[in-house]
Design a protein around this motif. Structure first.
Motif, mmCIF file in Angstrom:
data_model
loop_
_atom_site.group_PDB
_atom_site.id
_atom_site.type_symbol
_atom_site.label_atom_id
_atom_site.label_comp_id
_atom_site.label_asym_id
_atom_site.label_seq_id
_atom_site.Cartn_x
_atom_site.Cartn_y
_atom_site.Cartn_z
ATOM 1 N N ASP A 56 0.828 -1.219 0.000
ATOM 2 C CA ASP A 56 0.000 0.000 0.000
ATOM 3 C C ASP A 56 0.855 1.258 0.000
ATOM 4 O O ASP A 56 0.520 2.252 -0.665
ATOM 5 N N PHE A 57 1.962 1.232 0.730
ATOM 6 C CA PHE A 57 2.872 2.384 0.777
ATOM 7 C C PHE A 57 3.477 2.640 -0.602
ATOM 8 O O PHE A 57 3.477 3.772 -1.098
ATOM 9 N N GLU A 58 3.969 1.585 -1.230
ATOM 10 C CA GLU A 58 4.557 1.732 -2.568
ATOM 11 C C GLU A 58 3.526 2.304 -3.550
ATOM 12 O O GLU A 58 3.822 3.245 -4.291
ATOM 13 N N VAL A 59 2.332 1.759 -3.536
ATOM 14 C CA VAL A 59 1.282 2.213 -4.446
ATOM 15 C C VAL A 59 0.903 3.671 -4.164
ATOM 16 O O VAL A 59 0.744 4.474 -5.080
ATOM 17 N N ALA A 60 0.770 4.031 -2.887
ATOM 18 C CA ALA A 60 0.396 5.401 -2.520
ATOM 19 C C ALA A 60 1.456 6.413 -2.953
ATOM 20 O O ALA A 60 1.128 7.539 -3.321
ATOM 21 N N MET A 61 2.707 6.023 -2.929
ATOM 22 C CA MET A 61 3.785 6.954 -3.276
ATOM 23 C C MET A 61 3.862 7.242 -4.768
ATOM 24 O O MET A 61 4.239 8.331 -5.171
ATOM 25 N N ARG A 62 3.552 6.279 -5.608
ATOM 26 C CA ARG A 62 3.585 6.453 -7.063
ATOM 27 C C ARG A 62 4.934 6.981 -7.566
ATOM 28 O O ARG A 62 4.996 7.735 -8.549
ATOM 29 N N ALA A 63 6.009 6.608 -6.892
ATOM 30 C CA ALA A 63 7.347 7.029 -7.334
ATOM 31 C C ALA A 63 7.740 6.230 -8.578
ATOM 32 O O ALA A 63 7.426 5.046 -8.674
ATOM 33 N N PRO A 64 8.430 6.851 -9.532
ATOM 34 C CA PRO A 64 8.854 6.114 -10.725
ATOM 35 C C PRO A 64 9.802 4.960 -10.426
ATOM 36 O O PRO A 64 9.789 3.948 -11.108
ATOM 37 N N ARG A 65 10.630 5.109 -9.382
ATOM 38 C CA ARG A 65 11.595 4.058 -9.023
ATOM 39 C C ARG A 65 11.540 3.796 -7.534
ATOM 40 O O ARG A 65 11.292 4.704 -6.744
ATOM 41 N N ALA A 66 11.806 2.541 -7.169
ATOM 42 C CA ALA A 66 11.819 2.167 -5.753
ATOM 43 C C ALA A 66 12.923 1.149 -5.502
ATOM 44 O O ALA A 66 13.226 0.312 -6.358
ATOM 45 N N PHE A 67 13.514 1.246 -4.300
ATOM 46 C CA PHE A 67 14.611 0.376 -3.898
ATOM 47 C C PHE A 67 14.380 -0.065 -2.454
ATOM 48 O O PHE A 67 13.751 0.643 -1.676
ATOM 49 N N GLN A 68 14.950 -1.181 -2.095
ATOM 50 C CA GLN A 68 14.733 -1.725 -0.762
ATOM 51 C C GLN A 68 15.672 -1.145 0.296
ATOM 52 O O GLN A 68 16.815 -0.834 0.020
ATOM 53 N N VAL A 69 15.118 -0.991 1.494
ATOM 54 C CA VAL A 69 15.882 -0.754 2.722
ATOM 55 C C VAL A 69 15.189 -1.569 3.805
ATOM 56 O O VAL A 69 14.096 -2.085 3.602
ATOM 57 N N HIS A 70 15.832 -1.706 4.934
ATOM 58 C CA HIS A 70 15.216 -2.348 6.097
ATOM 59 C C HIS A 70 14.826 -3.793 5.787
ATOM 60 O O HIS A 70 13.717 -4.231 6.061
ATOM 61 N N ASP A 71 15.773 -4.552 5.217
ATOM 62 C CA ASP A 71 15.456 -5.913 4.799
ATOM 63 C C ASP A 71 16.395 -6.982 5.345
ATOM 64 O O ASP A 71 16.303 -8.139 4.962
ATOM 65 N N SER A 72 17.266 -6.612 6.264
ATOM 66 C CA SER A 72 18.295 -7.555 6.710
ATOM 67 C C SER A 72 17.761 -8.726 7.534
ATOM 68 O O SER A 72 18.449 -9.728 7.696
#
Length: 108
Positions: A56-72
């Protein structure tokens, strides 16, 4: 505010970063800023999140590009599952999700 971990755990302040109006790191939250961004750093996994909130966060942001953090804390299988969801759902809304390996860089 930091995302809710549990009702018995007090909510604390959160720090998010909007860099040059282009890159957004939400810290430990799913706060959607009013500014449009070119690149989103998505917290893939945390004790305070569930996959539906991440999508839902990714969809709401509608950013052209996305990358992962907080995945360790994810295994390779778990990370792959979450990233597949983000690639599929985000793609429907104009977001290209890209996995970055450790020490890999990207030009924005």
């Amino acid at each position: 505010q930091h995302a809710l971990i549990h009702s018995a755990v007090p909510v604390v302040a959160n720090v998010a970063y909007l860099i040059g109006g282009a890159v957004y790191h939400p810290g430990d939250s799913f706060t959607v800023p009013t500014a449009a961004v070119e690149a989103l750093l998505i917290p893939l996994h945390a004790p305070w999140s569930k996959i539906s909130e991440v999508i839902d966060f990714e969809v709401a942001m509608r950013a052209p590009r996305a990358f992962q953090v907080h995945d360790s804390l994810l295994t390779d299988i778990g990370r792959g599952m979450v990233e597949n969801f983000l690639g599929n759902f985000g793609g429907q809304y104009g977001t290209a999700y890209e996995h970055l390996d450790v020490r890999q860089t990207v030009e924005l």
